[in-house]
Design a protein around this motif. Structure first.
Motif, mmCIF file in Angstrom:
data_model
loop_
_atom_site.group_PDB
_atom_site.id
_atom_site.type_symbol
_atom_site.label_atom_id
_atom_site.label_comp_id
_atom_site.label_asym_id
_atom_site.label_seq_id
_atom_site.Cartn_x
_atom_site.Cartn_y
_atom_site.Cartn_z
ATOM 1 N N LEU A 305 0.759 -0.993 -0.327
ATOM 2 C CA LEU A 305 0.243 -0.294 -0.125
ATOM 3 C C LEU A 305 0.877 0.789 -0.084
ATOM 4 N N PRO A 306 1.484 1.842 -0.822
ATOM 5 C CA PRO A 306 1.905 3.066 -1.054
ATOM 6 C C PRO A 306 1.278 4.033 -0.720
ATOM 7 N N SER A 307 -0.009 3.847 -0.426
ATOM 8 C CA SER A 307 -0.662 5.904 -0.585
ATOM 9 C C SER A 307 -0.060 6.447 0.143
ATOM 10 N N LEU A 308 -0.027 8.068 -0.605
ATOM 11 C CA LEU A 308 0.427 8.711 0.028
ATOM 12 C C LEU A 308 -0.129 9.774 0.848
ATOM 13 N N TYR A 309 -1.724 9.316 1.143
ATOM 14 C CA TYR A 309 -2.470 10.719 2.152
ATOM 15 C C TYR A 309 -3.724 8.996 1.952
ATOM 16 N N GLU A 310 -3.312 8.305 3.245
ATOM 17 C CA GLU A 310 -3.907 7.589 3.956
ATOM 18 C C GLU A 310 -4.270 7.634 5.142
ATOM 19 N N CYS A 311 -5.744 8.037 5.815
ATOM 20 C CA CYS A 311 -6.035 8.828 7.134
ATOM 21 C C CYS A 311 -5.579 6.948 8.129
ATOM 22 N N GLY A 312 -6.883 5.938 7.192
ATOM 23 C CA GLY A 312 -6.511 4.716 7.309
ATOM 24 C C GLY A 312 -5.798 3.764 7.505
ATOM 25 N N GLY A 313 -6.726 2.887 6.385
ATOM 26 C CA GLY A 313 -5.387 1.859 5.790
ATOM 27 C C GLY A 313 -6.610 0.562 5.935
ATOM 28 N N ALA A 314 -7.416 0.107 6.226
ATOM 29 C CA ALA A 314 -7.868 -0.682 6.890
ATOM 30 C C ALA A 314 -7.362 -2.122 5.768
ATOM 31 N N VAL A 315 -7.684 -1.783 5.104
ATOM 32 C CA VAL A 315 -6.916 -2.969 3.786
ATOM 33 C C VAL A 315 -5.542 -3.305 4.957
ATOM 34 N N VAL A 316 -4.738 -2.508 5.147
ATOM 35 C CA VAL A 316 -3.545 -3.593 6.200
ATOM 36 C C VAL A 316 -3.768 -4.295 7.042
ATOM 37 N N LEU A 317 -4.450 -3.816 7.866
ATOM 38 C CA LEU A 317 -5.428 -5.176 8.989
ATOM 39 C C LEU A 317 -5.666 -5.899 9.052
ATOM 40 N N GLU A 318 -6.222 -5.718 7.510
ATOM 41 C CA GLU A 318 -7.395 -7.338 6.944
ATOM 42 C C GLU A 318 -6.277 -8.384 6.390
ATOM 43 N N ALA A 319 -5.376 -7.340 6.166
ATOM 44 C CA ALA A 319 -3.702 -8.172 5.012
ATOM 45 C C ALA A 319 -3.307 -9.203 6.300
ATOM 46 N N MET A 320 -3.058 -8.641 7.526
ATOM 47 C CA MET A 320 -2.308 -8.806 9.126
ATOM 48 C C MET A 320 -2.844 -9.739 9.308
ATOM 49 N N ALA A 321 -4.352 -9.898 9.661
ATOM 50 C CA ALA A 321 -5.317 -10.980 10.114
ATOM 51 C C ALA A 321 -5.245 -11.688 9.316
ATOM 52 N N MET A 322 -4.689 -11.961 8.027
ATOM 53 C CA MET A 322 -4.311 -13.458 7.193
ATOM 54 C C MET A 322 -3.356 -13.887 7.211
ATOM 55 N N GLU A 323 -2.717 -13.329 8.353
ATOM 56 C CA GLU A 323 -1.119 -13.825 8.604
ATOM 57 C C GLU A 323 -0.130 -13.244 6.823
ATOM 58 N N ARG A 324 -0.354 -12.218 6.400
ATOM 59 C CA ARG A 324 0.379 -12.042 5.070
ATOM 60 C C ARG A 324 1.204 -10.868 5.504
ATOM 61 N N ALA A 325 1.890 -10.403 5.389
ATOM 62 C CA ALA A 325 3.641 -9.717 5.472
ATOM 63 C C ALA A 325 2.687 -8.011 4.870
ATOM 64 N N VAL A 326 3.007 -6.967 5.296
ATOM 65 C CA VAL A 326 3.002 -5.323 4.298
ATOM 66 C C VAL A 326 3.617 -4.561 4.076
ATOM 67 N N ILE A 327 3.609 -3.656 2.892
ATOM 68 C CA ILE A 327 4.994 -2.961 2.352
ATOM 69 C C ILE A 327 4.523 -1.939 2.426
ATOM 70 N N ALA A 328 3.812 -0.908 3.038
ATOM 71 C CA ALA A 328 3.903 -0.251 3.083
ATOM 72 C C ALA A 328 3.917 1.567 3.357
ATOM 73 N N SER A 329 3.476 2.816 3.034
ATOM 74 C CA SER A 329 4.355 3.750 3.183
ATOM 75 C C SER A 329 4.037 4.469 5.045
ATOM 76 N N ASP A 330 5.316 5.054 5.458
ATOM 77 C CA ASP A 330 5.325 5.398 6.412
ATOM 78 C C ASP A 330 4.624 6.921 6.811
ATOM 79 N N TRP A 331 3.122 6.619 6.549
ATOM 80 C CA TRP A 331 2.561 7.966 6.600
ATOM 81 C C TRP A 331 1.033 7.625 6.683
ATOM 82 N N GLY A 332 0.329 8.287 7.469
ATOM 83 C CA GLY A 332 -0.519 7.962 7.656
ATOM 84 C C GLY A 332 -1.052 6.977 8.557
ATOM 85 N N GLY A 333 -2.282 6.345 8.495
ATOM 86 C CA GLY A 333 -3.314 5.059 8.734
ATOM 87 C C GLY A 333 -1.834 3.638 9.556
#
Length: 407
Positions: A305-333
Motif C-alpha cells: 500500500l504505497p498511498s500518500l494520503y491514507e488516514c486509515g488503511g483498514a486493508v493493511v490490518l485485514e492482510a495482517m489478520a490473514m498472516e500476510r506481510a505488509v509493505i506500506a508508506s510510512d505516512w498516515g494510517g
C-alpha cells in the motif's frame, strides 16, 4: 443501555469509512447493548438486502440537494471531489442532527454516538440538551508528504485548506464537537486538527479501524513462490499505484502483482503498466466484491500500500489478520498499524527515492519466504491483541459506561 448510532452513510459497498457504523452496530448488539442506527435513505436498498436487515435501522430521506451533490461527486476529482464531499457530509449531517433530537426525545435513548464522518475539522450538528454525545473515533488532519501534493493531490489540498479556514466559523454554528461528552481520536495528528473550544480532557485516543476476525481468518500455508504481491484499494491518484508499478518493473525474478480495485486512474495505470512491458506480470481485476477479496489476499504473499494520503488503511490490518506481510508508506494510517515485526514501512521522501525503496523492499522480502511467514504470524497476533472488532466493542462499551456513570 440504549444507544443511537448516527452516520450519514452505512455501507459495505461504498468503501472507506462508510462500513464503520455497521461494525459498531453488530459488535455493540452482540455485547447486549440496545444499539440502533440512524443513516440516510441512500443506504436502505443495500442494508435491506444484507445481514443487517433485521437490525434496528432507521433512515432520513435524502434531499434533492444531497442527491445532486452525490451525483456530481461520483465523477469529480481533486479539489472538486473533496469540496463536494465536505458539502455532502455537511448537508447530510444537518438533516441527521435534527432527526437525532426528534428520535431521542421520542424513544428515550441513553447515549448518542456519531460514528462518522471521521474528519476532525468537519463541524457536527449532533447535540442534545440532556443526552451525552460521543463522536468518533476520528482520523484526519492529513497533508501530503513534502513534494508530492502537486503531482498526487489533484488540487485537493486547496479543499483541505478551505475546510481549515472555515473550521472555526462552522463549529460556532454547529457546536456538536465542542459540546460532546467525549471525542475519540485515532492519533495525535488527528487531535491537533480538533477545533478550538473542545475540552481536551474529554479527548480519548482510540484507533478507528478494526478487523472482523470471522471474515479475515489466518491463511496458512503460504502459496508457492515466486512472490505474489497485491494492492487493494480505489484507483485514485493519491494511492500512488504508478509509483508501485514503476518499482515493480525493476523486479525480475518472476514475481507477480495483482491490482484489486477500480477508479478514475485505472485506464492510465493500465497504459503505464503496458508501456513497461508488465502485461504478463500485472493483473488488473477491477472492482472485486468484499467476500472475494479474502481469496485474493490468501493467494498472495505480501500486501503493498504505497498511498500518500491514507488516514486509515483498514486493508493493511485485514492482510495482517490473514498472516500476510505488509509493505506500506510510512505516512498516515499504516504507521499506526505496521511494526518492524509485521512489515516494512517506507518513508516517501521523493518520488524516485520512494520508488527505489519500494523496489528494494519487494525484492528483499519477496526472496525470503521465511521472513514473510514470520511477519504474517506476527501480524495476526498484533491484530488479535489490538484491532479485533470484538475487543474494540468491549472497549467502547467501557467508555459508554464511564460517561453514563457506570450504569
Amino acid at each position: 443501555m440504549r444507544v443511537l448510532l448516527v452516520a450519514p452513510n452505512a455501507s459495505a459497498r461504498m468503501g472507506g469509512e462508510a462500513i464503520l457504523p455497521l461494525h459498531w452496530l453488530r459488535e455493540l448488539r452482540a455485547l447486549g447493548v440496545d444499539a440502533h442506527l440512524l443513516t440516510h435513505e441512500r443506504c436502505r436498498a443495500e442494508l435491506e438486502d444484507s445481514p443487517y436487515a433485521e437490525m434496528p435501522i432507521s433512515y432520513v430521506a435524502d434531499s434533492s440537494g444531497e442527491r445532486a451533490v452525490w451525483r456530481f461527486q461520483k465523477g469529480a476529482k481533486g479539489f472538486a471531489w473533496r469540496a463536494s464531499g465536505f458539502l455532502l457530509s455537511l448537508l447530510s449531517m444537518m438533516r441527521l442532527g435534527k432527526e437525532v433530537r426528534r428520535k431521542v426525545d421520542a424513544e428515550g435513548f441513553d447515549l448518542i454516538h456519531q460514528v462518522i464522518p471521521v474528519s476532525p475539522r468537519l463541524a457536527s450538528p449532533v447535540t442534545h440538551k440532556t443526552v451525552p454525545v460521543v463522536i468518533g473515533p476520528l482520523n484526519g488532519n492529513m497533508r501530503f508528504p513534502d513534494g508530492f501534493a502537486k503531482d498526487y493531490g489533484d488540487g485537493s489540498e486547496a479543499a483541505e485548506e478551505m475546510a481549515r479556514g472555515l473550521s472555526a466559523f462552522t463549529h460556532r454554528l454547529l457546536p456538536g464537537k465542542p459540546n460532546a461528552a467525549r471525542i475519540l481520536v485515532s492519533n495525535q495528528r488527528t487531535e491537533e486538527g480538533l477545533p478550538e473550544g473542545v475540552n481536551r480532557g474529554r479527548v480519548t485516543h482510540f484507533i478507528e479501524n478494526g478487523v472482523d476476525l470471522d471474515q479475515w481468518q489466518a491463511s496458512s500455508p503460504l502459496p508457492e513462490g515466486p512472490a505474489r504481491f497485491i494492492f487493494v484499494g480505489r484507483l485514485v491518484n493519491w494511492k500512488a499505484v504508478d509509483i508501485l508499478l514503476d518499482a515493480f518493473s525493476r523486479l525480475d525474478a518472476g514475481e507477480t502483482l495483482t491490482i484489486c480495485g477500480d477508479g478514475p486512474e485505472r485506464g492510465r495505470l493500465e497504459r503505464f503498466a503496458k508501456a513497461r512491458g508488465l502485461e504478463d506480470r500485472v493483473t488488473f481485476t477491477g472492482r472485486v466484491p468484499q467476500d472475494e477479496i479474502t481469496a485474493r489476499v490468501a493467494d498472495s504473499h505480501v500486501l503493498v500500500l504505497p498511498s500518500l494520503y491514507e488516514c486509515g488503511g483498514a486493508v493493511v490490518l485485514e492482510a495482517m489478520a490473514m498472516e500476510r506481510a505488509v509493505i506500506a508508506s510510512d505516512w498516515g494510517g499504516p504507521s499506526d498499524y505496521v511494526t518492524p515485526e509485521t512489515g516494512i514501512l517506507i518513508e516517501p521522501t521523493s518520488r524516485q527515492g520512494f520508488s527505489d525503496a519500494l523496489a528494494n523492499a519487494m525484492r528483499d522480502l519477496g526472496g525470503d519466504m521465511d521472513r514473510i511467514k514470520s511477519m504474517g504470524q506476527a501480524g495476526r497476533k498484533r491484530v488479535e491483541q489490538h484491532f479485533a472488532w470484538k475487543k474494540k466493542g468491549e472497549a467502547m462499551l467501557r467508555i459508554y459506561k464511564e460517561i453514563l456513570g457506570g450504569s
